[in-house]
Scaffold this motif. Structure first.
Motif, short mmCIF file in Angstrom:
data_model
loop_
_atom_site.label_atom_id
_atom_site.label_comp_id
_atom_site.label_asym_id
_atom_site.label_seq_id
_atom_site.Cartn_x
_atom_site.Cartn_y
_atom_site.Cartn_z
N GLU A 60 0.81 -1.22 0.00
CA GLU A 60 0.00 0.00 0.00
C GLU A 60 0.84 1.27 0.00
OE1 GLU A 60 -0.78 0.21 4.84
OE2 GLU A 60 -2.42 -0.31 3.47
N LYS A 61 2.12 1.14 0.33
CA LYS A 61 3.01 2.30 0.31
C LYS A 61 3.57 2.57 -1.09
CE LYS A 61 4.48 1.61 5.11
NZ LYS A 61 5.63 1.29 6.01
N ASN A 62 3.40 1.61 -2.01
CA ASN A 62 3.91 1.77 -3.36
C ASN A 62 3.00 2.70 -4.16
OD1 ASN A 62 5.07 1.50 -5.89
ND2 ASN A 62 4.21 -0.54 -6.27
N ILE A 63 3.53 3.82 -4.61
CA ILE A 63 2.74 4.77 -5.39
C ILE A 63 3.22 4.84 -6.84
CG2 ILE A 63 2.09 6.13 -3.38
CD1 ILE A 63 4.27 8.15 -4.18
N GLY A 64 3.99 3.82 -7.26
CA GLY A 64 4.47 3.80 -8.63
C GLY A 64 5.67 4.70 -8.84
N ASP A 65 5.89 5.10 -10.10
CA ASP A 65 7.01 6.00 -10.41
C ASP A 65 6.53 7.07 -11.37
OD1 ASP A 65 7.00 4.89 -13.01
OD2 ASP A 65 8.45 3.35 -12.43
N GLN A 67 6.50 7.24 -14.48
CA GLN A 67 5.89 6.78 -15.72
C GLN A 67 4.78 5.75 -15.51
OE1 GLN A 67 9.56 5.40 -17.44
NE2 GLN A 67 9.72 7.18 -18.78
N ASN A 68 4.78 5.10 -14.37
CA ASN A 68 3.86 3.98 -14.18
C ASN A 68 3.08 4.10 -12.87
OD1 ASN A 68 4.94 2.18 -16.44
ND2 ASN A 68 6.80 2.51 -15.23
N PRO A 69 1.74 4.03 -12.92
CA PRO A 69 0.98 3.96 -11.68
C PRO A 69 1.17 2.58 -11.07
CG PRO A 69 -0.47 3.69 -13.57
CD PRO A 69 0.88 4.03 -14.12
N PRO A 70 0.94 2.44 -9.78
CA PRO A 70 1.10 1.12 -9.17
C PRO A 70 -0.01 0.18 -9.61
CG PRO A 70 0.15 2.64 -7.59
CD PRO A 70 0.51 3.46 -8.80
N GLY A 71 0.30 -1.11 -9.63
CA GLY A 71 -0.73 -2.09 -9.92
C GLY A 71 -1.42 -2.50 -8.63
N LEU A 72 -2.68 -2.92 -8.74
CA LEU A 72 -3.43 -3.35 -7.56
C LEU A 72 -3.05 -4.76 -7.16
CD1 LEU A 72 -5.72 -2.97 -5.47
CD2 LEU A 72 -7.29 -3.88 -7.21
N ALA A 73 -2.88 -5.63 -8.14
CA ALA A 73 -2.62 -7.04 -7.85
C ALA A 73 -1.86 -7.66 -9.03
CB ALA A 73 -3.92 -7.79 -7.62
N PRO A 74 -1.13 -8.74 -8.78
CA PRO A 74 -0.49 -9.44 -9.89
C PRO A 74 -1.53 -10.21 -10.71
CG PRO A 74 -0.12 -10.62 -7.83
CD PRO A 74 -0.83 -9.34 -7.48
N PRO A 75 -1.21 -10.54 -11.96
CA PRO A 75 0.10 -10.42 -12.57
C PRO A 75 0.43 -8.99 -13.01
CG PRO A 75 -1.45 -11.28 -14.16
CD PRO A 75 -2.18 -11.21 -12.85
N LEU A 76 1.72 -8.72 -12.98
CA LEU A 76 2.28 -7.51 -13.56
C LEU A 76 3.34 -7.92 -14.57
CD1 LEU A 76 2.02 -6.84 -10.17
CD2 LEU A 76 2.31 -4.56 -11.15
N LEU A 77 3.53 -7.11 -15.57
CA LEU A 77 4.57 -7.35 -16.56
C LEU A 77 5.47 -6.14 -16.62
CD1 LEU A 77 5.45 -9.39 -18.93
CD2 LEU A 77 4.45 -7.65 -20.43
N LYS A 78 6.76 -6.39 -16.46
CA LYS A 78 7.76 -5.33 -16.61
C LYS A 78 8.51 -5.57 -17.91
CE LYS A 78 11.17 -2.74 -13.92
NZ LYS A 78 12.06 -2.43 -15.06
N HIS A 79 8.58 -4.54 -18.73
CA HIS A 79 9.28 -4.63 -20.02
C HIS A 79 10.02 -3.32 -20.24
CE1 HIS A 79 9.18 -5.58 -24.58
NE2 HIS A 79 10.23 -6.11 -24.00
N GLY A 80 11.31 -3.36 -19.97
CA GLY A 80 12.06 -2.11 -19.99
C GLY A 80 11.58 -1.20 -18.88
N ASP A 81 11.20 0.03 -19.24
CA ASP A 81 10.70 0.98 -18.25
C ASP A 81 9.19 0.86 -18.04
OD1 ASP A 81 13.23 2.02 -17.93
OD2 ASP A 81 12.96 3.53 -19.49
N LEU A 82 8.56 0.00 -18.81
CA LEU A 82 7.11 -0.13 -18.74
C LEU A 82 6.72 -1.16 -17.68
CD1 LEU A 82 4.30 0.53 -20.07
CD2 LEU A 82 4.69 -1.51 -21.47
#
Length: 262
Positions: A60-65, A67-82
Motif C-alpha cells: 500500500e506504500k507503493n505509489i508507482g514512479d 511513468q507507471n501507476p502502481p498495480g493493484l494485484a499481480p500479474p504484472l509485466l515489466k518490459h524495460g521501463d514499462l
C-alpha cells in the motif's frame, strides 16, 4: 524520450512476469503466450525470494514512479521501463509483439476481436469458476461458505458452463474463425491460449461436468481447439516442465462435494 519511442526500443529486453509462486492463477495466461512465442522472460514464481518482488509491487506504500501507476494485484509485466498489470491488458500489449494477433496491416481491427474473445473466456470460464468456491466473499475461507458454494456450483454447471461452451462452439463454427481449429482468422492467437487454459482449469475443478460435456458431442470443435493447443511443440514442452505450476488453492480448485454434473 517519448513513451511510444521508449516502448519500441525495449523490444529486445527480456520480459519480467511478476506473479505469485505455487499457483497457475491469472499469470498462467501470460506464461502461455510467452512460452508459445519462445520469448525470453523471467518469472518471480521461479526466482529465489521472488515473492518479495510481488509483495513490494502491491504494498500500500507503493505509489508507482514517474511513468507507471502502481498495480493493484499481480500479474504484472515489466518490459524495460514499462510496468503494467491486469491479465487482458498484458496480453493486449504482448499480442502484437509476440505475433499472437493479426498484424495491423493485414487486419486493422483484428486485435480487438481477439481481445473480445479472450475477455469472454476469462469472464465465464475463469472468474465464474472462482466464484463457485468463493460465492459470498473472497476474504472468507471456503469452509465458511460451503453450502453457498454448492448452490453456486450447481447453477454454474447447469446453466453458465453450457452457455460459454456453446458460445465458443458457435464462434469456431463461424466464418470469422477461418480454416483450422482456431477462434479467429484461421491462425493461433492469444485468445486460443486463454481459452485453452480456461478449459484446462475447469476440467480440473469440475471433471465430471467437463467429461459429460465432451461426451455429449455438442462441443466438438471446442475440444479440438483444446487438443490443438496442447499439442503445440512449445506448449507441450512447457506443460511437462517444472515451469508449469500445479493447480492447488488458486482460481481453479477441486472439491469433491462441488464436482457436480448438469
Amino acid at each position: 524520450m517519448s513513451a511510444s519511442k521508449r516502448q519500441k526500443s525495449s523490444k529486445d529486453v527480456p520480459y519480467e512476469l511478476i506473479y505469485w509462486p505455487s499457483i497457475p492463477g491469472r499469470g498462467e495466461h501470460v506464461r502461455l503466450a510467452l512460452e508459445e512465442a519462445g520469448a525470453t522472460y523471467t518469472d518471480t514464481a521461479h526466482v529465489k525470494d521472488g515473492i518479495q518482488t510481488v509483495l513490494g509491487q502491491i504494498d500500500e506504500k507503493n505509489i508507482g514512479d514517474a511513468q507507471n501507476p502502481p498495480g493493484l494485484a499481480p500479474p504484472l509485466l515489466k518490459h524495460g521501463d514499462l510496468l503494467i498489470s491486469q491479465t487482458p491488458n498484458i496480453l493486449l500489449y504482448l499480442g502484437p509483439r509476440l505475433a499472437l494477433v493479426p498484424s495491423a496491416e493485414d487486419d486493422e481491427d483484428g486485435i480487438y476481436k481477439v481481445n473480445q474473445l479472450a475477455l469472454t473466456a476469462l469472464d465465464g470460464l475463469s472468474n465464474e469458476p472462482h466464484d463457485c468456491h468463493h460465492p459470498i466473499a473472497s476474504g472468507l475461507y471456503y469452509e465458511d461458505q460451503k453450502p453457498e458454494s454448492l448452490s453456486k456450483s450447481r447453477d454454474y454447471v447447469k446453466n453458465r458452463l453450457p452457455k460459454f461452451l456453446g458460445y465458443f462452439e458457435r464462434v469456431l463454427r463461424g466464418e470469422a474463425s477461418g480454416q483450422g481449429p482456431w477462434l479467429y482468422g484461421g491462425r493461433l492467437t492469444y485468445a486460443d491460449l486463454v481459452l485453452f487454459q480456461c478449459i484446462d482449469g475447469v476440467k480440473f475443478a469440475f471433471p465430471k461436468a467437463m467429461e459429460e460435456s465432451e461426451k455429449s458431442g455438442k462441443y466438438v470443435k471446442l475440444f479440438e481447439l483444446y487438443d490443438a493447443v496442447k499439442s503445440r511443440p512449445r506448449i507441450k514442452d512447457y506443460l511437462t516442465s517444472e515451469r508449469r505450476q500445479k493447480y492447488s488453492n488458486g482460481i481453479y480448485r477441486y472439491y469433491e462435494e462441488l464436482d457436480v454434473t448438469g
